[in-house]
Design an enzyme around this catalytic site. Sequence first.
Site, PDB file in Angstrom:
ATOM      1  N   SER A 147       0.852  -1.195   0.000  1.00  0.00           N
ATOM      2  CA  SER A 147       0.000   0.000   0.000  1.00  0.00           C
ATOM      3  C   SER A 147       0.885   1.242   0.000  1.00  0.00           C
ATOM      4  O   SER A 147       2.019   1.211   0.494  1.00  0.00           O
ATOM      5  CB  SER A 147      -0.882   0.004   1.254  1.00  0.00           C
ATOM      6  OG  SER A 147      -1.501   1.265   1.442  1.00  0.00           O
ATOM      7  N   TYR A 160      -1.540  -0.637  10.676  1.00  0.00           N
ATOM      8  CA  TYR A 160      -1.822  -1.284   9.382  1.00  0.00           C
ATOM      9  C   TYR A 160      -0.715  -0.928   8.398  1.00  0.00           C
ATOM     10  O   TYR A 160      -0.182  -1.793   7.689  1.00  0.00           O
ATOM     11  CB  TYR A 160      -3.173  -0.822   8.856  1.00  0.00           C
ATOM     12  CG  TYR A 160      -3.419  -1.155   7.406  1.00  0.00           C
ATOM     13  CD1 TYR A 160      -3.848  -2.419   7.023  1.00  0.00           C
ATOM     14  CD2 TYR A 160      -3.208  -0.199   6.410  1.00  0.00           C
ATOM     15  CE1 TYR A 160      -4.069  -2.726   5.679  1.00  0.00           C
ATOM     16  CE2 TYR A 160      -3.422  -0.493   5.075  1.00  0.00           C
ATOM     17  CZ  TYR A 160      -3.851  -1.762   4.715  1.00  0.00           C
ATOM     18  OH  TYR A 160      -4.061  -2.055   3.383  1.00  0.00           O
TER      19      TYR A 160
END
Length: 255
Positions: A147, A160
């Site tokens: 990501s 995360y």
Amino acid sequence: MMSKRFQGKVVIVTASTQGIGYSIAQRLGLEGASVVISSRKQENVDEATEKLKGQGIQVLGLVCHVSNAQQRKDLIYNSLEKFGKIDVIVSNAAVNPMAGKNTVTIMETQESILDKMWEVNVKAPVLLTKEAAPHLKKGSSIIFISSISAYNQPLPWAMYAVTKTALLGLTKVLAAELGPDLRVNCVAPGIVPTHFGKILTTNESLKKVILSSSLLKRFGTTEDIAAAVAFLASDDASYITGETLVVAGGTPSRL
């Protein structure tokens, strides 16, 4: 006309019944691959399988929670039983229990949440690779989905994001361990309007901040990410390994 770079290839994509994972499976399938899709819920698997079959794609749909050891083993076993081999593994599954929550720092994050993110986002890709590697022949490819947050760790998604940063290092290490026979690469998507990232794409103030940092001034699409994965998994990228391809519209992406 779609090229057929994956004709005769077998591809496993985890968490692939919707969003980015589905588009990856769809793209590789349209390029000729037999695809194995998976999700935690049987109804999602059934629905996605029918959609892909309707597009002329050869597909096997399986229930698999990637942190479940037996279901991971079954994913590999059933793929081999159905298609006889595996050529590409795309580890896309991830969880973010903090999505939609008020800001929580890493120091405030409960141990159970830390464990869940570590189990699914980092440990499961390692173990799936370990279980699949003996069945991958020379020239096979492994892709991790990271990501843009791996480079820019935003609250309340900080932990995360740290798990996604771990995938960048994992890519480097496994490329060295599994080379020269296998290639290992990573794709780091920017913000894409999916159910997973809904809070970031529907909140007007967040949208302004996100789009202001993008040189292309738009969100990505699931097809954008699928195209990048297709390139890295194909023979067009046969001299690329240990790399992370950022697909984020020019959003800053350096540690």
